[in-house]
Every structure is written in C-alpha cells, then in structure tokens.
Design a protein around this motif. Structure first.
Motif, PDB file in Angstrom:
ATOM      1  N   UNK A 139     -13.012  65.789 -46.535  1.00 59.90           N
ATOM      2  CA  UNK A 139     -12.625  63.769 -47.568  1.00 59.90           C
ATOM      3  C   UNK A 139     -11.774  64.374 -48.109  1.00 59.90           C
ATOM      4  N   UNK A 140     -11.695  64.856 -49.064  1.00 59.97           N
ATOM      5  CA  UNK A 140     -11.276  65.596 -50.141  1.00 59.97           C
ATOM      6  C   UNK A 140      -8.996  65.379 -50.105  1.00 59.97           C
ATOM      7  N   UNK A 141      -9.152  65.985 -48.481  1.00 58.35           N
ATOM      8  CA  UNK A 141      -7.598  66.161 -48.399  1.00 58.35           C
ATOM      9  C   UNK A 141      -7.116  64.960 -47.901  1.00 58.35           C
ATOM     10  N   UNK A 142      -8.354  63.458 -47.161  1.00 54.16           N
ATOM     11  CA  UNK A 142      -7.731  62.667 -46.778  1.00 54.16           C
ATOM     12  C   UNK A 142      -7.500  61.925 -48.543  1.00 54.16           C
ATOM     13  N   UNK A 143      -8.254  61.835 -49.795  1.00 51.19           N
ATOM     14  CA  UNK A 143      -8.540  61.253 -50.376  1.00 51.19           C
ATOM     15  C   UNK A 143      -7.403  61.158 -51.741  1.00 51.19           C
ATOM     16  N   UNK A 144      -7.151  63.109 -51.492  1.00 49.60           N
ATOM     17  CA  UNK A 144      -6.098  63.323 -51.817  1.00 49.60           C
ATOM     18  C   UNK A 144      -4.646  62.577 -51.401  1.00 49.60           C
ATOM     19  N   UNK A 145      -4.400  63.066 -50.022  1.00 48.04           N
ATOM     20  CA  UNK A 145      -3.290  62.498 -49.754  1.00 48.04           C
ATOM     21  C   UNK A 145      -2.851  61.100 -49.949  1.00 48.04           C
ATOM     22  N   UNK A 146      -4.365  60.681 -49.654  1.00 51.43           N
ATOM     23  CA  UNK A 146      -3.852  58.919 -49.707  1.00 51.43           C
ATOM     24  C   UNK A 146      -3.507  58.010 -51.229  1.00 51.43           C
ATOM     25  N   UNK A 147      -3.969  58.768 -52.451  1.00 50.58           N
ATOM     26  CA  UNK A 147      -4.228  59.506 -53.889  1.00 50.58           C
ATOM     27  C   UNK A 147      -2.440  59.159 -54.083  1.00 50.58           C
ATOM     28  N   UNK A 148      -2.047  60.859 -53.385  1.00 54.06           N
ATOM     29  CA  UNK A 148      -0.531  60.707 -53.481  1.00 54.06           C
ATOM     30  C   UNK A 148       0.136  60.318 -52.653  1.00 54.06           C
ATOM     31  N   UNK A 149       0.690  59.574 -51.753  1.00 50.50           N
ATOM     32  CA  UNK A 149       0.921  58.206 -51.520  1.00 50.50           C
ATOM     33  C   UNK A 149       0.988  57.099 -51.957  1.00 50.50           C
ATOM     34  N   UNK A 150       0.076  56.858 -52.959  1.00 48.24           N
ATOM     35  CA  UNK A 150       0.173  55.219 -53.487  1.00 48.24           C
ATOM     36  C   UNK A 150       0.645  55.705 -54.428  1.00 48.24           C
ATOM     37  N   UNK A 151       0.221  56.890 -55.400  1.00 49.41           N
ATOM     38  CA  UNK A 151       1.663  57.529 -56.587  1.00 49.41           C
ATOM     39  C   UNK A 151       3.022  57.340 -56.628  1.00 49.41           C
ATOM     40  N   UNK A 152       3.506  57.595 -55.246  1.00 47.43           N
ATOM     41  CA  UNK A 152       4.657  57.744 -54.858  1.00 47.43           C
ATOM     42  C   UNK A 152       5.286  56.143 -54.900  1.00 47.43           C
ATOM     43  N   UNK A 153       4.311  55.187 -54.328  1.00 43.69           N
ATOM     44  CA  UNK A 153       4.719  54.017 -53.873  1.00 43.69           C
ATOM     45  C   UNK A 153       4.984  53.795 -54.632  1.00 43.69           C
ATOM     46  N   UNK A 154       3.900  53.542 -55.947  1.00 44.34           N
ATOM     47  CA  UNK A 154       3.587  52.797 -57.277  1.00 44.34           C
ATOM     48  C   UNK A 154       5.026  53.080 -58.489  1.00 44.34           C
ATOM     49  N   UNK A 155       5.150  54.515 -57.821  1.00 43.71           N
ATOM     50  CA  UNK A 155       6.842  55.040 -59.148  1.00 43.71           C
ATOM     51  C   UNK A 155       7.425  54.504 -58.539  1.00 43.71           C
ATOM     52  N   UNK A 156       7.608  54.321 -57.121  1.00 39.72           N
ATOM     53  CA  UNK A 156       9.011  53.511 -56.582  1.00 39.72           C
ATOM     54  C   UNK A 156       9.333  52.231 -57.508  1.00 39.72           C
ATOM     55  N   UNK A 157       8.131  51.188 -56.733  1.00 40.46           N
ATOM     56  CA  UNK A 157       7.910  50.094 -56.807  1.00 40.46           C
ATOM     57  C   UNK A 157       8.397  49.604 -58.494  1.00 40.46           C
ATOM     58  N   UNK A 158       7.823  51.002 -59.070  1.00 39.82           N
ATOM     59  CA  UNK A 158       7.647  50.965 -60.458  1.00 39.82           C
ATOM     60  C   UNK A 158       9.011  50.802 -60.802  1.00 39.82           C
ATOM     61  N   UNK A 159      10.105  51.186 -60.500  1.00 35.85           N
ATOM     62  CA  UNK A 159      11.463  52.047 -60.816  1.00 35.85           C
ATOM     63  C   UNK A 159      12.992  51.761 -60.097  1.00 35.85           C
ATOM     64  N   UNK A 160      12.578  51.618 -58.825  1.00 40.76           N
ATOM     65  CA  UNK A 160      14.124  51.127 -58.155  1.00 40.76           C
ATOM     66  C   UNK A 160      14.389  49.441 -58.425  1.00 40.76           C
ATOM     67  N   UNK A 161      15.552  49.568 -58.235  1.00 42.51           N
ATOM     68  CA  UNK A 161      15.486  47.974 -58.944  1.00 42.51           C
ATOM     69  C   UNK A 161      16.427  47.374 -57.113  1.00 42.51           C
ATOM     70  N   UNK A 162      16.330  47.141 -56.046  1.00 48.53           N
ATOM     71  CA  UNK A 162      16.274  46.717 -55.285  1.00 48.53           C
ATOM     72  C   UNK A 162      15.339  46.299 -54.440  1.00 48.53           C
ATOM     73  N   UNK A 163      15.341  45.181 -54.144  1.00 51.46           N
ATOM     74  CA  UNK A 163      14.612  44.550 -53.315  1.00 51.46           C
ATOM     75  C   UNK A 163      14.086  44.862 -52.156  1.00 51.46           C
ATOM     76  N   UNK A 164      14.325  45.471 -50.721  1.00 51.59           N
ATOM     77  CA  UNK A 164      14.246  46.414 -50.289  1.00 51.59           C
ATOM     78  C   UNK A 164      13.723  47.413 -50.083  1.00 51.59           C
ATOM     79  N   UNK A 165      13.503  48.518 -51.362  1.00 58.05           N
ATOM     80  CA  UNK A 165      13.176  49.459 -52.013  1.00 58.05           C
ATOM     81  C   UNK A 165      11.881  49.400 -52.064  1.00 58.05           C
ATOM     82  N   UNK A 166      11.826  48.255 -53.193  1.00 54.97           N
ATOM     83  CA  UNK A 166      10.486  47.780 -53.688  1.00 54.97           C
ATOM     84  C   UNK A 166       9.355  47.847 -52.511  1.00 54.97           C
ATOM     85  N   UNK A 167       9.541  46.980 -51.588  1.00 57.32           N
ATOM     86  CA  UNK A 167       9.033  46.326 -50.937  1.00 57.32           C
ATOM     87  C   UNK A 167       8.601  47.554 -50.069  1.00 57.32           C
ATOM     88  N   UNK A 168       9.903  48.459 -49.475  1.00 51.12           N
ATOM     89  CA  UNK A 168       8.987  49.579 -48.737  1.00 51.12           C
ATOM     90  C   UNK A 168       7.865  50.709 -49.799  1.00 51.12           C
TER      91      UNK A 168
END
Lengths: 632, 119
Positions: B21-50
């Motif tokens: 289970x831990x591996x899955x949770x780590x993966x999810x957390x990693x994905x979430x963090x990447x997504x959050x980082x992208x949302x906060x830093x990208x300046x285009x609407x489309x990347x933000x939506x992605x």
C-alpha cells in the motif's frame, strides 16, 4: 315600490360610482356621452332616494327602528368590519337632498362646462363626489363613514384643483385637503378610541351599549372620544378655526362650489354629529362645546361676509356662518332643527351658488360685485331666482329659511340666552350681507361695458327647480311634520313662537332696509361707513388675519422646527450612514489587496491553508496521544 | 511507528521488492505534488488544467489502492474512481471550452493577464 327602493338602497351610492368608472375608463374624451351617463345614473339614484323617502313617509322606517343591511367587509383578528346601509328618516332626508342637488348640479354643469375640454373628467369626478357622499350618508358604522369621509375629501381635492394649470387652484386644493386632514386625524383617533372602549363601531350597537356604559363608568373617556370625533366635523364643516379652506375652495368650477357648499362636503360634518347624536347628546359638556363653536363660527363668518367683495366669497362665508348655525342647533340639543336647516340650506345655497356661476360666467369671470350692477334687466330669470335665494337665506316668511332658522332660534332660546342673542345677531348680519350682495350686483346702473346676458337653458332650469324647492321645502317641512320623522329623544312640538319669529323677521326687514338705503338709495355712503368703523372694517375685510396668523405660526414653528430636523438629518443621520459607508469602503480597500485576480495566488493560499489545517490536526493528535500515553 | 534509523539493509531491500500500500500512496503523493507544483507555476491555462488532471488522478490511485487493501473488497473505491474520472472528463471539457472562449475574447491564455476580478 318603496320596499324595492329600501332593499336596493345600496344601489344609490353605487350607481354614480359606476358612472365614475365608465366615464373615467371609457368615455372621458367624449363630453356629451359622459354627461349623459353621469346624469342618467344620478337620476336613477335620485329616483331610488325618492323611493326611500317614500318608505319613510309611509312609515315602515322610523328613527327608533331603522332599516339595516350589512355585509362583512374585512376581518382583522377578532375585529370584524361591516359595510352596508342604514336607512332611517335622517338618512332618507340626506339621500333626498344629496341626490337632488347632485342631479341639478350635473344638469347645470352641461351648460356650464360646455366649452371646457376637460368636461368628461369633470363629470367623472362629480359622480364620484356624489357617490362618496351617498356612501357616507348610508354608513352603518364609523369605519365605513371614515372611508367615505376620506373619499369625499379626495374628491374635493380633485375638483377644487380641477383647473390644475392655475397656481391658485392647486394651492386651494392642497389647502382644502391638508386642513380637513387635520380634522380627520382627530376623528380617526376618536374612532380608534371607540373601538378600544366598546369593541364595536356599529352605530346601532353603540347606541344600545352606551346607556349601560355611562351608568357603570361615567362619561370621562366618552367626553374625550366625543371631542376627538368633533374635530373631524370642525375640519370638514368649516368651523372655526379650521374654516380657512372653505373660502379658497372657490377656485374650483362654480358647480363644484355649489355641490361642496350645499350637499356633499361641508354638511358631512354636521351629518356625522347628527348620526352619532346618541353619543354627543349624552354628554352635556361636549354639547356646550359644540354649541359655542357653532355660535362663534356663525357670527364670526357673518362679520367677515359683510365686507367681502367677490361674489362667491361672500357666499362662502355665508356657508360657514350657516354651518355654524347647524352646529349651534345640535349643541343646544335640537337634531330636528339642525337637520331641517341643513335641508333648506342645501337648496337655497345650491341655488345661490348656481346663480353666482351664471352671473360670473355672464360677466366673463369677473367676480367683484362692485364691478357688476344692474344685472336685473340683463338676467331676469337669474335675478328672480337669486332674489328667492336671498329671501330664503335671510329668513323671510314663508320661504324655507324662515322655518328652519326659527326652529334653531327657538331651540337656542330654550337653552341659553347668550347663544340666542348670538344667533339673532347673526340672522341680522346674514340678511344684511345677502341684501348687499343682491342690491350691489343686480340693482343700480348697468355698467357701460357689461357683457352680461341671460344664460342658456341647461343652466336656467336647475335654478328654477331649486328656487321652487327653496320656497316650498320650509313650508312643507314645517306643516308635514319634519320633526316627527327626524328627531332625537322626545318629539318636539313644532310651533312658531311669535316673539322669536317676530324679532328675527323684524331684524331681517331692518337689515334689508339698511342695505337698500346704503347700496341703492345711497342715502349713506358705504365708503364713509367703512372709514368710520376703521379698525373693525380692516379686520373684517382681511378675515381677521386668520390666514396670516397661520402663516406666521407655520413660518416660526413648523419651518424653524423643520430646519432643526433638517440639520439633524443632514449631519447626524446622514453622517452616521455616510461614515459607515466610508468605513466599509476603506475596509474593502484593505481586503481588496488580497483579491488580485490571480487564480494561482488563490490556489497557493488555499493549499497553504490546507497544509496548515493538516499540521494543526497532526499537532493536536500528537498532544492527545501524549496525554493518553500508554493507553494507546 | 518504525524508527527510520534502526532499519537494516534487509528491511530496505524487502521494502523495495515487495510492493504494498505504501508504494501506491507514495506514487499518488508524488503525482499530487507534481500536479500542484505545475498548477502553481505554469502560466498557461492548458498546462494548468493538465496539472489539475494529474492531481485528480493521484486521488484516483489512492481510492483504488485503499479499496484493494480493504479486509472485504467491495469495489466501492473503484466506483468512486470511475465517478471521479467522469467528473474530471466533464470538468476538462468545460475548462477547455472556457479556455477557447477566453482566447477568442482576450487573445491570450496567460493566467497572469486574466485578472479582471481584481478587487
């Protein structure tokens, strides 16, 4: 036939109201159709009123046993308000008078308004006016009466301000409305007190409840109630000191003046006191107030009328004076005399006003009687009618005014000598100023540029009918036994006291003689007399400066107080509101810094918040765990 | 809780080879963090939506993984994940449509320029 009229008495006010709606919504632009509708409806209500009067004369209906029909109008909580008709001889008499005068005035108006583009509107308002007054007359309780009372006030406003493009008409309309409103407010308070004290407003129920109430609790609050109620009639019936609107009401078209002064507006106050007479007559103090207000108004207005110059204004002050007479009669305890005088006065005052309208129209809107003269030859029919009116109001036997005025004088003499003397002097003054009016306007030389000629048939025939009524109504009322139909308490025997009647007739003839000597024979110069009288003349000519006194009161108290309140409103009330607005604006400027429109900033803040929450809950969980310790 | 400093090499090896289970949770957390980082830093609407999509999918992984390790699997996690995917699809459709409209209207998809709601 009479039963039909009686059970359909509710139609009497409804028909003119219907005419008002039809004309107002449909045929307003069409003068002739409007006149036809209004006159037809008035004629129908007149016939019904005749039927009701017939029912009274053949006596299925008497004062002690009125005919009542009512239906629930509104229900508020436990209070049920009814609307309906109450027919007793008093009502029947009023119905007859109001419908007669209204019908004749409408016929007269066909001629009078022939060249006015607003005639349709005029007929609509006249119908509404008659309708409201008829509704008021038929009221079963105080609330219904108050509603129609206000409607009458509204109609007077609309009709006095009929020539709304004239400044003076607008001002007069406002004055009439506001002045009578002052009285109405007192009356409303009185009505509310009645409801609070008795729990009902119905005339008959109150009449039944009253003796027990007085027996049990005395008359303290009742006196307050009656005095408050009496303020309404003071305003509406032009009693001193709220009489100021009546002379100004001349700004309306003359048929309206006739209607207001004779049948529909000013007698409402007298009628109210008559209708609630069971209440007033139980309170001697209130009766005394009524008598003195009436007596004072009578002589006060008569002294003003003597020096006025405009035709209609003389008549207006004469109306105030005669209304004072009626109040005086009520105050000395004679409902019969008051109502009798109300009826005869309605006929001869309508006659006088309609004559005034004919004369003023013939003179091309010239109202000053001293610019008339010699109209006797130019307008023979009007002159004869006018003469009958003047003789009737002056109380020359056997015309109408003689009998009714004599009844009032006799009633006053029984109760109080000062009031009797007051009334007799007023009768003398009345005869004098009416004779002055007649002699100055109709006798003497015809002025060289006088345009007057006889009026058209529409305006002439109502005059003739009213003149006939002014002649016969007194004799008829006296000998047919008016006092056996309309009375309160024991029936008073009607007899003419030769001493009282003789005195008043002698004084009347003396007044006529004096007026003849001054204004026709010119034995004494009227100018010289007015100069000798000096300050008295000035006072009378300027109506005792009552209007000016009101102006001063308004300027000093109302306006200054208003200025203080205005300052308060501007600086304190507005200050608070503006300060609040400024504070909110400033706060929003500060908070607005956070709202910079950057979505990503919001997201950042949101996640920081989420992280903070998680951190907080972790710390809290840690604390809980360390407290629980080994138990975990 | 396990003290990380007392882990042996064997423990680490076992952790790396046995997926739990831990591996899955780590993966999810990693994905979430990447997504959050992208949302906060990208300046285009489309990347933000992605990036938003990325975060949503991280959550989906969590749901499915937890469902798998339930004592009595009843597929509720899968159901939630499917719901979430459907909602995400709708959201992205609207988001992209909005992005198109914004572009037509303002001629830009830069989030920094879209600050008309500024207080």
């Amino acid at each position: 036939m009479f039963d039909f009229a009686l059970t359909h008495a509710w139609l009497i006010p409804l028909l003119p109201a219907l005419a008002f709606l039809i004309i107002g919504l449909g045929t307003r632009q069409d003068k002739d159709t409007s006149a036809k509708i209004a006159i037809t409806m008035s004629a129908l209500s007149f016939l019904l009123a005749l039927g009701v009067a017939g029912a009274v004369i053949t006596r299925p209906v008497v004062m002690a046993d009125p005919f009542v029909m009512k239906t629930l109008w509104a229900k508020v909580g436990d209070i049920e308000l009814f609307m309906g008709v109450l027919v007793d001889p008093l009502t029947a008499m009023m119905l007859f008078v109001v419908t007669t005068v209204a019908l004749l005035v409408q016929i007269y108006s066909v001629g009078y308004m022939a060249h006015d583009p607003g005639a349709g509107r005029f007929f609509a308002f006249l119908s509404l006016f008659a309708s409201s007054m008829l509704g008021l007359v038929l009221s079963v309780n105080f609330m219904q009466m108050y509603a129609f009372w206000e409607l009458v006030g509204l109609c007077s406003y609309l009709l006095i301000g009929f020539y709304y493009y004239k400044d003076s008409a607008r001002e007069a309309a406002k004055k009439a409305f506001i002045t009578t409103r002052i009285g109405d407010f007192g009356m409303l308070l009185g009505i509310l007190l009645v409801q609070l004290t008795f729990g009902t407003l119905d005339f008959l129920e109150l009449k039944a409840l009253l003796p027990t109430y007085i027996w049990e609790t005395g008359g303290g609050i009742l006196t307050v109630i009656a005095l408050l109620l009496f303020i309404g009639p003071i305003g509406k019936s032009g009693q001193f000191p709220l009489h100021v609107w009546l002379p100004d009401a001349m700004e309306g078209p003359t048929p309206v003046s006739a209607l207001i002064h004779a049948a529909t507006m000013v007698v409402a106050g007298v009628y109210l006191v008559g209708r609630a007479y069971f209440l007033f007559s139980a309170l001697p103090v209130v009766l005394e107030v009524i008598a003195w207000v009436g007596g004072f108004t009578a002589i006060f207005a008569a002294t003003i009328a003597i020096t006025q110059r405009p035709f209609k204004r003389i008549l207006a002050y004469s109306t105030i004076s005669q209304l004072g007479y009626m109040m005086l009669a009520l105050g000395v305890g004679s409902l019969t005399a008051s109502m009798f005088h109300l009826m005869t006065h309605a006929f001869f005052k309508a006659l006088l006003f309609l004559c005034a309208g004919a004369v003023i129209e013939a003179m091309h809107e010239e109202a000053d009687i001293f610019k008339m003269g010699g109209l006797k030859e130019r307008m023979p029919v009007t002159f004869r009618c006018m003469t009958i009116g003047v003789l009737a109001i002056a109380g020359v036997p056997p015309l109408a005014g003689f009998f009714s005025k004599d009844a009032i004088l006799a009633a006053a003499a029984e109760v109080s000598t000062p009031l009797y003397i007051l009334a007799t002097v007023t009768a003398f003054l009345t005869a004098f100023y009416m004779a002055r009016l007649l002699f100055v306007a109709f006798f003497g030389e015809v002025k060289p540029d006088c345009p007057a000629q006889e009026t058209n048939a529409w305006m002439r025939w109502p005059l003739v009918v009213l003149a006939a009524l002014s002649v016969v109504s007194g004799v008829w009322g006296h000998f047919a036994g008016f006092g056996e139909w309309v009375f309160h308490g024991p029936i008073t025997e009607e007899h003419i006291s030769w001493q009282i009647a003789g005195t008043s007739v002698a004084l009347t003839l003396l007044a006529f003689f004096l007026a003849y000597e001054i204004y026709v024979a010119k034995r004494w110069s009227s100018y010289e007399i007015s100069r000798r009288l000096g300050v008295l003349y000035t006072l009378s000519y300027n109506k005792y400066y009552i209007d000016e006194i009101y102006t001063v009161i308004r300027n000093t108290f109302v306006d200054k107080f208003g200025a203080v309140l205005y300052w308060f409103d501007l600086h304190i009330v507005d200050g608070i509101v503006n300060g609040l607005a400024r504070f909110t604006g400033g706060l929003s400027g500060v908070l607005g810094l956070a709202e910079n429109g950057q979505v990503q900033r919001y997201v950042t803040v949101f996640y920081c918040g989420a992280i903070a929450l998680v951190a907080y809950s972790l710390v809290f969980a840690w604390l809980v765990l360390s407290v629980l310790g080994g138990a975990f | 809780m396990t003290d990380p400093f007392s882990l042996t090499a064997m423990d680490i090896f076992r952790f790396a080879t046995h997926i739990g289970l831990t591996h899955y949770l780590l993966l999810a957390a990693l994905l979430f963090a990447i997504g959050l980082f992208g949302l906060l830093t990208r300046r285009g609407i489309i990347p933000a939506l992605m990036c938003v999509e990325l975060m949503l999918n991280a959550v989906n992984i969590n749901l499915v993984a937890f469902n798998h390790y339930l004592p009595m699997p009843d597929h509720s996690g899968q159901l939630m994940a499917i719901f979430s995917i459907a909602v995400a699809a709708a959201e992205i459709a609207i988001g992209v449509a909005l992005a198109f409209r914004v572009y037509r209207d303002r001629n830009t998809v830069n989030l920094d320029d879209l600050d008309h709601l500024k207080g």
